[in-house]
Design a protein around this motif. Structure first.
Motif, PDB file in Angstrom:
ATOM      1  N   ARG A  43       0.845  -1.156   0.077  1.00 46.68           N
ATOM      2  CA  ARG A  43       0.105   0.042   0.123  1.00 46.68           C
ATOM      3  C   ARG A  43       0.929   1.384  -0.106  1.00 46.68           C
ATOM      4  O   ARG A  43       2.099   1.138   0.588  1.00 46.68           O
ATOM      5  CB  ARG A  43      -0.858  -0.116   1.449  1.00 46.68           C
ATOM      6  CG  ARG A  43      -1.916  -1.030   1.321  1.00 46.68           C
ATOM      7  CD  ARG A  43      -2.949  -0.902   0.563  1.00 46.68           C
ATOM      8  NE  ARG A  43      -4.055  -1.935   0.460  1.00 46.68           N
ATOM      9  CZ  ARG A  43      -4.730  -2.355   1.510  1.00 46.68           C
ATOM     10  NH1 ARG A  43      -4.605  -1.653   2.741  1.00 46.68           N
ATOM     11  NH2 ARG A  43      -5.515  -3.363   1.597  1.00 46.68           N
ATOM     12  N   GLY A  44       0.244   2.280  -0.511  1.00 48.39           N
ATOM     13  CA  GLY A  44       0.768   3.516  -0.457  1.00 48.39           C
ATOM     14  C   GLY A  44       0.135   4.487  -0.107  1.00 48.39           C
ATOM     15  O   GLY A  44      -1.158   4.457   0.422  1.00 48.39           O
ATOM     16  N   PRO A  45       0.319   5.847  -0.026  1.00 49.86           N
ATOM     17  CA  PRO A  45      -0.534   7.161   0.432  1.00 49.86           C
ATOM     18  C   PRO A  45      -1.912   7.068  -0.406  1.00 49.86           C
ATOM     19  O   PRO A  45      -1.921   6.857  -1.566  1.00 49.86           O
ATOM     20  CB  PRO A  45       0.350   8.309   0.183  1.00 49.86           C
ATOM     21  CG  PRO A  45       1.707   7.948  -0.484  1.00 49.86           C
ATOM     22  CD  PRO A  45       1.712   6.366  -0.531  1.00 49.86           C
ATOM     23  N   LEU A  46      -2.952   7.544   0.386  1.00 49.51           N
ATOM     24  CA  LEU A  46      -4.310   7.723  -0.351  1.00 49.51           C
ATOM     25  C   LEU A  46      -4.526   9.161  -0.133  1.00 49.51           C
ATOM     26  O   LEU A  46      -5.099   9.764  -1.327  1.00 49.51           O
ATOM     27  CB  LEU A  46      -5.140   6.473   0.357  1.00 49.51           C
ATOM     28  CG  LEU A  46      -6.733   6.820  -0.096  1.00 49.51           C
ATOM     29  CD1 LEU A  46      -6.795   6.424  -1.649  1.00 49.51           C
ATOM     30  CD2 LEU A  46      -7.598   6.056   0.733  1.00 49.51           C
ATOM     31  N   CYS A  47      -4.716   9.660   1.161  1.00 50.84           N
ATOM     32  CA  CYS A  47      -5.432  10.754   1.478  1.00 50.84           C
ATOM     33  C   CYS A  47      -4.654  11.961   1.024  1.00 50.84           C
ATOM     34  O   CYS A  47      -4.852  13.177   0.974  1.00 50.84           O
ATOM     35  CB  CYS A  47      -6.263  10.721   2.762  1.00 50.84           C
ATOM     36  SG  CYS A  47      -5.051  10.935   4.116  1.00 50.84           S
ATOM     37  N   GLY A  48      -3.208  11.809   1.634  1.00 51.61           N
ATOM     38  CA  GLY A  48      -2.290  12.837   1.338  1.00 51.61           C
ATOM     39  C   GLY A  48      -2.325  13.840   2.667  1.00 51.61           C
ATOM     40  O   GLY A  48      -1.746  14.848   2.612  1.00 51.61           O
ATOM     41  N   MET A  49      -3.055  13.480   3.785  1.00 53.12           N
ATOM     42  CA  MET A  49      -3.468  14.592   4.589  1.00 53.12           C
ATOM     43  C   MET A  49      -3.670  14.181   6.001  1.00 53.12           C
ATOM     44  O   MET A  49      -4.342  14.653   6.948  1.00 53.12           O
ATOM     45  CB  MET A  49      -4.773  15.490   4.346  1.00 53.12           C
ATOM     46  CG  MET A  49      -5.971  14.263   4.043  1.00 53.12           C
ATOM     47  SD  MET A  49      -7.423  15.431   3.436  1.00 53.12           S
ATOM     48  CE  MET A  49      -7.841  16.407   5.085  1.00 53.12           C
ATOM     49  N   GLY A  50      -3.075  12.864   6.363  1.00 51.79           N
ATOM     50  CA  GLY A  50      -2.905  12.520   7.680  1.00 51.79           C
ATOM     51  C   GLY A  50      -4.029  11.921   8.211  1.00 51.79           C
ATOM     52  O   GLY A  50      -4.459  11.691   9.495  1.00 51.79           O
ATOM     53  N   ILE A  51      -5.006  11.474   7.367  1.00 52.32           N
ATOM     54  CA  ILE A  51      -6.281  10.728   7.760  1.00 52.32           C
ATOM     55  C   ILE A  51      -6.160   9.164   7.643  1.00 52.32           C
ATOM     56  O   ILE A  51      -6.611   8.575   8.485  1.00 52.32           O
ATOM     57  CB  ILE A  51      -7.323  11.026   7.094  1.00 52.32           C
ATOM     58  CG1 ILE A  51      -7.622  12.637   7.250  1.00 52.32           C
ATOM     59  CG2 ILE A  51      -8.682  10.714   7.595  1.00 52.32           C
ATOM     60  CD1 ILE A  51      -8.139  12.927   8.538  1.00 52.32           C
ATOM     61  N   CYS A  52      -5.587   8.665   6.496  1.00 55.42           N
ATOM     62  CA  CYS A  52      -6.045   7.281   5.996  1.00 55.42           C
ATOM     63  C   CYS A  52      -5.150   6.331   6.740  1.00 55.42           C
ATOM     64  O   CYS A  52      -5.111   5.213   6.774  1.00 55.42           O
ATOM     65  CB  CYS A  52      -5.972   7.117   4.549  1.00 55.42           C
ATOM     66  SG  CYS A  52      -4.451   7.255   3.722  1.00 55.42           S
ATOM     67  N   MET A  53      -4.011   6.910   7.064  1.00 57.24           N
ATOM     68  CA  MET A  53      -2.682   5.857   7.637  1.00 57.24           C
ATOM     69  C   MET A  53      -2.260   4.886   6.717  1.00 57.24           C
ATOM     70  O   MET A  53      -1.589   4.027   7.090  1.00 57.24           O
ATOM     71  CB  MET A  53      -3.391   5.283   8.935  1.00 57.24           C
ATOM     72  CG  MET A  53      -4.155   6.111   9.656  1.00 57.24           C
ATOM     73  SD  MET A  53      -3.192   7.121  10.821  1.00 57.24           S
ATOM     74  CE  MET A  53      -4.399   8.614  10.914  1.00 57.24           C
ATOM     75  N   CYS A  55      -0.067   5.804   4.689  1.00 57.68           N
ATOM     76  CA  CYS A  55       1.399   6.091   4.484  1.00 57.68           C
ATOM     77  C   CYS A  55       2.305   5.721   5.421  1.00 57.68           C
ATOM     78  O   CYS A  55       3.577   6.368   5.475  1.00 57.68           O
ATOM     79  CB  CYS A  55       1.426   7.570   3.930  1.00 57.68           C
ATOM     80  SG  CYS A  55       0.983   8.602   5.274  1.00 57.68           S
ATOM     81  N   ARG A  56       1.779   5.004   6.553  1.00 58.81           N
ATOM     82  CA  ARG A  56       2.723   4.600   7.288  1.00 58.81           C
ATOM     83  C   ARG A  56       4.086   4.032   7.437  1.00 58.81           C
ATOM     84  O   ARG A  56       4.073   3.146   6.288  1.00 58.81           O
ATOM     85  CB  ARG A  56       2.103   3.788   8.492  1.00 58.81           C
ATOM     86  CG  ARG A  56       1.087   4.464   9.524  1.00 58.81           C
ATOM     87  CD  ARG A  56       0.282   3.297  10.215  1.00 58.81           C
ATOM     88  NE  ARG A  56      -0.754   2.682   9.345  1.00 58.81           N
ATOM     89  CZ  ARG A  56      -1.257   1.579   9.634  1.00 58.81           C
ATOM     90  NH1 ARG A  56      -0.895   0.739  10.568  1.00 58.81           N
ATOM     91  NH2 ARG A  56      -2.196   1.264   8.785  1.00 58.81           N
ATOM     92  N   VAL A  57       5.182   4.410   7.669  1.00 59.08           N
ATOM     93  CA  VAL A  57       6.561   3.972   7.574  1.00 59.08           C
ATOM     94  C   VAL A  57       7.292   4.177   8.806  1.00 59.08           C
ATOM     95  O   VAL A  57       6.955   4.881   9.698  1.00 59.08           O
ATOM     96  CB  VAL A  57       7.459   4.670   6.301  1.00 59.08           C
ATOM     97  CG1 VAL A  57       6.630   4.541   4.874  1.00 59.08           C
ATOM     98  CG2 VAL A  57       7.574   6.013   6.799  1.00 59.08           C
ATOM     99  N   GLU A  58       8.454   3.502   8.983  1.00 62.79           N
ATOM    100  CA  GLU A  58       9.287   3.731  10.237  1.00 62.79           C
ATOM    101  C   GLU A  58      10.122   4.876  10.036  1.00 62.79           C
ATOM    102  O   GLU A  58      11.049   4.848   8.617  1.00 62.79           O
ATOM    103  CB  GLU A  58      10.047   2.214  10.335  1.00 62.79           C
ATOM    104  CG  GLU A  58      10.713   2.664  11.803  1.00 62.79           C
ATOM    105  CD  GLU A  58      11.920   1.138  12.001  1.00 62.79           C
ATOM    106  OE1 GLU A  58      11.112  -0.043  11.955  1.00 62.79           O
ATOM    107  OE2 GLU A  58      12.728   1.213  12.093  1.00 62.79           O
ATOM    108  N   ILE A  59      10.296   5.950  10.840  1.00 65.41           N
ATOM    109  CA  ILE A  59      11.292   6.900  10.714  1.00 65.41           C
ATOM    110  C   ILE A  59      12.027   7.095  11.778  1.00 65.41           C
ATOM    111  O   ILE A  59      11.597   7.096  12.889  1.00 65.41           O
ATOM    112  CB  ILE A  59      10.342   8.172  10.526  1.00 65.41           C
ATOM    113  CG1 ILE A  59       9.657   8.305   9.236  1.00 65.41           C
ATOM    114  CG2 ILE A  59      11.335   9.388  10.480  1.00 65.41           C
ATOM    115  CD1 ILE A  59       8.618   9.215   9.126  1.00 65.41           C
ATOM    116  N   ASP A  60      13.252   6.896  11.554  1.00 67.51           N
ATOM    117  CA  ASP A  60      14.453   6.881  12.791  1.00 67.51           C
ATOM    118  C   ASP A  60      14.001   5.959  13.625  1.00 67.51           C
ATOM    119  O   ASP A  60      14.091   6.394  15.053  1.00 67.51           O
ATOM    120  CB  ASP A  60      14.477   8.535  13.297  1.00 67.51           C
ATOM    121  CG  ASP A  60      15.191   9.552  12.318  1.00 67.51           C
ATOM    122  OD1 ASP A  60      15.917   8.898  11.424  1.00 67.51           O
ATOM    123  OD2 ASP A  60      14.932  10.688  12.021  1.00 67.51           O
ATOM    124  N   GLY A  61      13.486   5.020  13.608  1.00 73.43           N
ATOM    125  CA  GLY A  61      13.288   3.880  14.498  1.00 73.43           C
ATOM    126  C   GLY A  61      12.223   3.699  15.384  1.00 73.43           C
ATOM    127  O   GLY A  61      11.561   2.869  15.815  1.00 73.43           O
TER     128      GLY A  61
END
Ligand SMILES: Cc1cc2nc3c(=O)[nH]c(=O)nc-3n(C[C@H](O)[C@H](O)[C@H](O)COP(=O)(O)OP(=O)(O)OC[C@H]3O[C@@H](n4cnc5c(N)ncnc54)[C@H](O)[C@@H]3O)c2cc1C
Ligand SMILES: Cc1cc2nc3c(=O)[nH]c(=O)nc-3n(C[C@H](O)[C@H](O)[C@H](O)COP(=O)(O)OP(=O)(O)OC[C@H]3O[C@@H](n4cnc5c(N)ncnc54)[C@H](O)[C@@H]3O)c2cc1C
Ligand code: FES
Lengths: 82, 397, 437
Positions: A43-53, A55-61
């Motif tokens: 999966r990849g980004p859908l809403c682009g605005m922080g709603i659909c979740m 686009c979740r990835v791990e950032i700095d652990g």
């Protein structure tokens, strides 16, 4: 590229636009699979605005950060596919 | 049922939570004619709010007997449970915070082993190896390997599906407003005639039977996003017993559970005299701070929802299972406090055995609604009617 | 446990879109000590996101309000700008709990203005979970936040005037947009366009009447049937009138209109006029005293409605109630537009059956539509809440934000609005932070 920073995506360094979010940076370097869904779909980004979740990835652990809401920062480490 | 000509007694089970569902399952198995009614749906109420820890608890002999009995029934069913029930045979780790609690670990270990429950003491190093997210330096823990966790609502649905396959009727969206000696009266004006009503409405029992001593005890839970392998056992601090024991004051305890989904479920809090379903942020905050003090890495996990639920608490924390002390044809199956997911199965067997006039597999007296202190003093405890005689026999030989 | 910062204001505005910006600037001009909170790094909300970034061109309206806002921030009272700060809960009366990179923050207020805007409505069809299928506004926002789109082929589909705005934006950014598939009936759209007399809507009117932007076909009675991978690109099958047509594209940008972000309002206990629409009085005050709402949450109506409602809310919250009356005319006009918008872009019933039973409806938990038989079938549910408890639909991190409105549309069941904190996922540390209060 003007105004770029280097971030680490899945262990590899990439030069990306300084003014971009992590989501835009990932798509720019051709990374479309941000996370693996419960049943194994990519999966990849859908809403682009922080709603659909999507686009979740791990950032700095830290797991499950929203890449569409997070600006890139020099040296940032991003992991996808989790 | 062979050769029986007697009309099967009709029992209305009020409440389709885990307790009502388990009772409907056991009653239909014994040939009773059952109708289950619920205002909300199957497995709503506390059943949708609880943690789903199937646990043998050693708080008192009576509590141990019922939880161990029930846990064994659940474990025997393990292979039959639907996938949606999300059973994880993760075991419980009772975590000690200091040397004093480590002594309690030893006592508990002896208690369980003497009663046929597998138990194992872990020292500091072993504990750190099996649960690396716990804070370093904890002295040890007691492992009870045969405890498990489940997701309760589909379990209630599964039990009711079995009951319905044996002829039970399920009526959702119907509120019972009153229970009379000959049936239940509905809020919409209707009536269902029956030989007996079994009240399994959890913390709401007082609304139907004001005389019983039952207090809702509010609890909070927090669920995280999926973070697989962060926690591997149901973890409970030994101080939990102090929290569960107390009858006054608000308390929190470290109580963290791995879900089959990879999510982490964080508890627990206990609060009397707050009957609003809204999240009490102060309680949730204290509870989470306690959890983080045991598991610092929890701080970084992503929390997606906080909710509350109400445990049905009796004065002595034991459930009410059996005939109402004074009302003919009314039976109770409520008061399960924080253990009803576990004890639903034992409750159902006790109810069925008592109704069929069989000797129960564990003594039922400790849970009898007739025991002292459970009923408002003004309605004196009459002798319990012999239920089976009163309702004319179920269709079993 | 973790430190909890604390900030105290007279007026707190949540959401830095047009409504929130107008409210903040107006309240500040009236002398209030105010704060504007938004989870993005930039003011502007969905429409003006990065409008101050020269690369993206400026609209007159956007420039005016952004300058206004900057003056407020520099002015004597001083508007506080809390950016990249997400409000996640309301722990006590007059207190918000928020999270930012710097950790947990408690924001205290006397008056609260909710301007949390809207998200897109996504409906399931075969292939809607493919990573190259995004929201229309979703793709636009990714481009605004740095995704290069030059030379990429994008099909824009769904419903509402947003599709035109997005197509226009993407083309300016260098994308090839061969066609816009609008599900609404062509007759309704023509009637709607003909009624757009007022100036700012002119552009929209021109585009609609012309049948699209130059070089982009605007097809009414058109919607996506399926999208599938085809050699690293997407193959999109569209229903256009009575015909079917297959297009190849790099992205399908698809949204079926907007759904207001009413979660905070619900948590605050505000009454609703109808589902998805917070009830307000003449001064934009909700049923909860001292809590105001402006913009999309009082009804999807676009930027002009958002601005005028923001102004009114800003004045009222700052105690200048008598000055609000002169804005009522503007608001009436905006509300009339809202009503026509809703009528013209009503979703057609065919969209309820695009997805078969095996299609995923809840993207967080991968629940399929077939698992959710509400009303009849083997496993029947009595409400969305019931379905959620038994199938996990809506239990994931988006908490039903995406699947809830879609299931409500498809089944006709009422959306489950049991809002619990945190309204958006928050770090456990944020919720565990001790305010010592
Ligand atoms: C925070 C929390 C954590 C818990 N953790 C655990 C745990 O880890 N392990 C464990 O074993 N137990 C746990 N429990 C306890 C467990 O959840 C309950 O004991 C159990 O769910 C009770 O089930 P029940 O069927 O008696 O009641 P409920 O599930 O509450 O069901 C009662 C039903 O009756 C219906 N009803 C009520 N009034 C009427 C009426 N007038 N007419 C018709 N229908 C009516 C309701 O709609 C409801 O569906 C926990 C409880 C809480 C609150
Ligand atoms: C994805 C998308 C793209 C759009 N693109 C266009 C377009 O190109 N052209 C057009 O005319 N219209 C567009 N619209 C419609 C446009 O949003 C509205 O017409 C107008 O902007 C409404 O203004 P508003 O202030 O009510 O809401 P918004 O502009 O949506 O602003 C709300 C703000 O509040 C923030 N917010 C919400 N909840 C919280 C919280 N809990 N904590 C902190 N901050 C929060 C949001 O991130 C957002 O910045 C778009 C809408 C969406 C959903
Ligand atoms: S794309 Fe939807 S939350 Fe980031």
């Amino acid at each position: 590229m003007p105004d770029t920073v280097v971030i680490i995506i899945n262990g590899r360094p990439h030069q990306v636009a300084e003014q971009s979010t992590v989501a835009a940076a990932l798509l720019t370097v051709g990374e479309t699979l941000f996370r693996t869904s419960v049943s194994g779909q990519g999966r990849g980004p859908l809403c682009g605005m922080g709603i659909c979740m999507e686009c979740r990835v791990e950032i700095d652990g830290v797991p499950a950060r929203l890449s569409c809401q997070t600006p890139v920062r020099s040296g940032m480490e991003v992991r996808t596919g989790g | 049922m062979s050769g029986s000509t007697a009309r099967a007694a009709h029992i209305v089970v009020v409440g389709a939570g885990i307790v009502g569902a388990a009772c409907a399952d056991a009653l239909t198995e014994n040939g009773f004619h059952v109708t289950v009614v619920d205002t909300a749906g199957v497995g709503h109420g506390a059943t949708a709010a609880g943690m789903g820890h199937i646990v043998a608890m050693d708080d008192s002999e009576a509590q141990f007997a019922l939880t161990k009995y029930s846990r064994d029934i659940w474990n025997a069913l393990a292979d039959d449970l639907p996938r949606a029930a999300e059973r994880v045979a993760c075991g419980t780790l009772w975590v000690a915070a200091d040397d004093e609690e480590m002594q309690v670990v030893a006592q508990k270990c002896a208690f369980y082993r003497a009663r046929g429950v597998r138990a194992e003491m872990l020292d500091s190093r072993q504990l750190a190896a099996v649960e690396p997210s716990l804070r370093p330096g904890l002295p040890g823990a007691l492992l009870i390997p045969d405890d498990s966790v489940v997701y309760p609502p589909p379990l209630a649905a599964w039990l009711l599906k079995r009951a319905c396959a044996r002829g039970a009727a399920l009526r959702i969206g119907i509120k019972v407003s009153r229970i009379s000696d000959v049936g239940v009266e509905l809020a919409d004006g209707g009536k269902i005639a029956c030989d007996m009503a079994l009240v399994a409405v959890g913390a709401q029992a007082k609304a139907l039977l004001p005389e019983i001593q039952l207090r809702p005890r509010k609890g909070h839970l927090v669920i995280t996003d999926r973070h697989p392998n962060f926690v591997r056992h149901q973890l409970v601090e030994l101080g939990y017993l102090k929290s569960a024991h107390g009858s006054t004051g608000d308390s929190v305890a470290f109580n963290v559970q791995p879900r089959a989904t990879g999510q982490v479920l964080i508890g627990s809090s206990r609060q009397f005299d707050n009957n609003r379903a809204e999240v009490d942020h102060g309680m949730a905050q204290r509870m989470l701070a306690r959890a983080v003090s045991y598991m610092p890495g929890l701080a970084n996990l992503s929390a997606i929802r906080i909710w509350t639920g109400f445990r049905a608490a009796t004065p002595d924390k034991l459930p009410l299972i059996g005939p109402h002390p004074t009302r003919p044809n009314v039976w109770l199956a409520t008061g399960h406090e924080g253990l009803g997911i576990t004890t639903s199965m034992g409750t159902a067997r006790l109810v069925a055995d008592m109704l069929c006039g069989r000797v129960t597999e564990i003594p039922a007296a400790p849970y009898s609604p007739c025991r002292a202190g459970q009923i408002d003093a003004r309605s004196a405890c009459a002798t319990a009617p012999s239920a089976l005689a009163a309702i004319g026999g179920a269709g079993h030989a | 446990m973790g430190e909890l910062r604390r900030e105290i204001f007279d007026i707190v505005i949540i959401g830095a879109g047009p409504a929130g910006m107008a409210a903040a600037a107006t309240a500040c001009a009236a002398g209030a000590h105010a704060a504007l909170v938004d989870d993005n790094g930039y003011a502007g909300g969905q429409i003006w996101r990065r409008a101050n970034n020269a690369r993206h061109g400026k609209s007159v309206l956007a420039t005016r309000w952004i300058n206004h806002l900057q003056r407020s921030a520099a002015g004597s009272g001083g508007l506080a700008r809390l950016q990249q700060t997400r409000v996640v809960g309301m722990p006590r009366a007059n207190v918000l709990l928020a999270e930012s990179e710097r950790g947990a923050l408690e924001i205290h207020y006397d008056k609260l203005i909710l301007a949390t805007g809207a998200r897109e409505l996504f409906l399931p069809f075969p292939g809607w979970t493919h990573p190259r299928v995004m929201g229309a506004g979703g793709l636009q926002s990714l481009v605004k936040s740095g995704l290069p789109i030059v030379g990429r082929r994008v099909i824009v589909a769904g419903s509402g005037p947003l599709l035109l705005a997005v197509a226009n934006y993407l083309r300016h950014a260098g994308a090839i947009v061969p066609l816009i598939a609008e599900q609404a009936h062509s007759a309704e759209i023509l009637r709607f366009a003909a009624g757009l007399a007022r100036t700012p809507a002119k552009l929209l009117q021109a585009a609609l009447l012309r049948g699209g932007l130059i070089g982009t076909r605007y097809c009414a009675d058109a919607w996506p049937l399926r999208a599938q991978e085809s050699g690293g690109r997407l193959s999109v099958t569209l229903q256009i009138g009575k015909r079917r047509r297959v297009e190849t594209a790099d992205y399908l940008a698809c949204g079926f209109g907007l759904v207001a972000n009413v979660e905070l309002a619900a948590l605050a206990g505000c009454k609703f006029a109808r589902p998805g629409c917070v009830a307000v009085d003449d001064c934009q005050e909700t049923s909860v005293k001292h809590v105001f709402a402006a913009g999309e949450l009082t009804g999807i109506g676009g930027v002009e409605k958002a601005i005028v409602e923001g102004q009114i809310a800003g004045l009222a919250a700052a105690g200048r109630t008598t000055q609000t009356a002169r804005l009522f005319g503007n608001r009436d006009a905006a509300l009339a537009f809202t009503a026509r918008l809703e009528k013209a872009f009503t979703l057609r019933p065919e969209l309820k059956t695009l997805a078969g039973p095996d299609e995923i409806i809840c993207r967080c938990e991968d629940v399929t539509l077939g698992q959710l038989t509400i009303g009849d079938g083997d496993q029947t549910f009595h409400s969305l809440h019931d379905a959620k408890l038994h199938t996990r639909c809506g239990m994931g991190p988006c908490q039903g934000r995406i699947c809830g409105p879609a299931v409500a549309f498809i089944t006709g069941a009422e959306n489950d609005l049991r809002i619990r904190p945190p309204i958006l996922p928050a770090r456990v540390a944020t919720l565990a932070a001790d305010g010592g209060a």
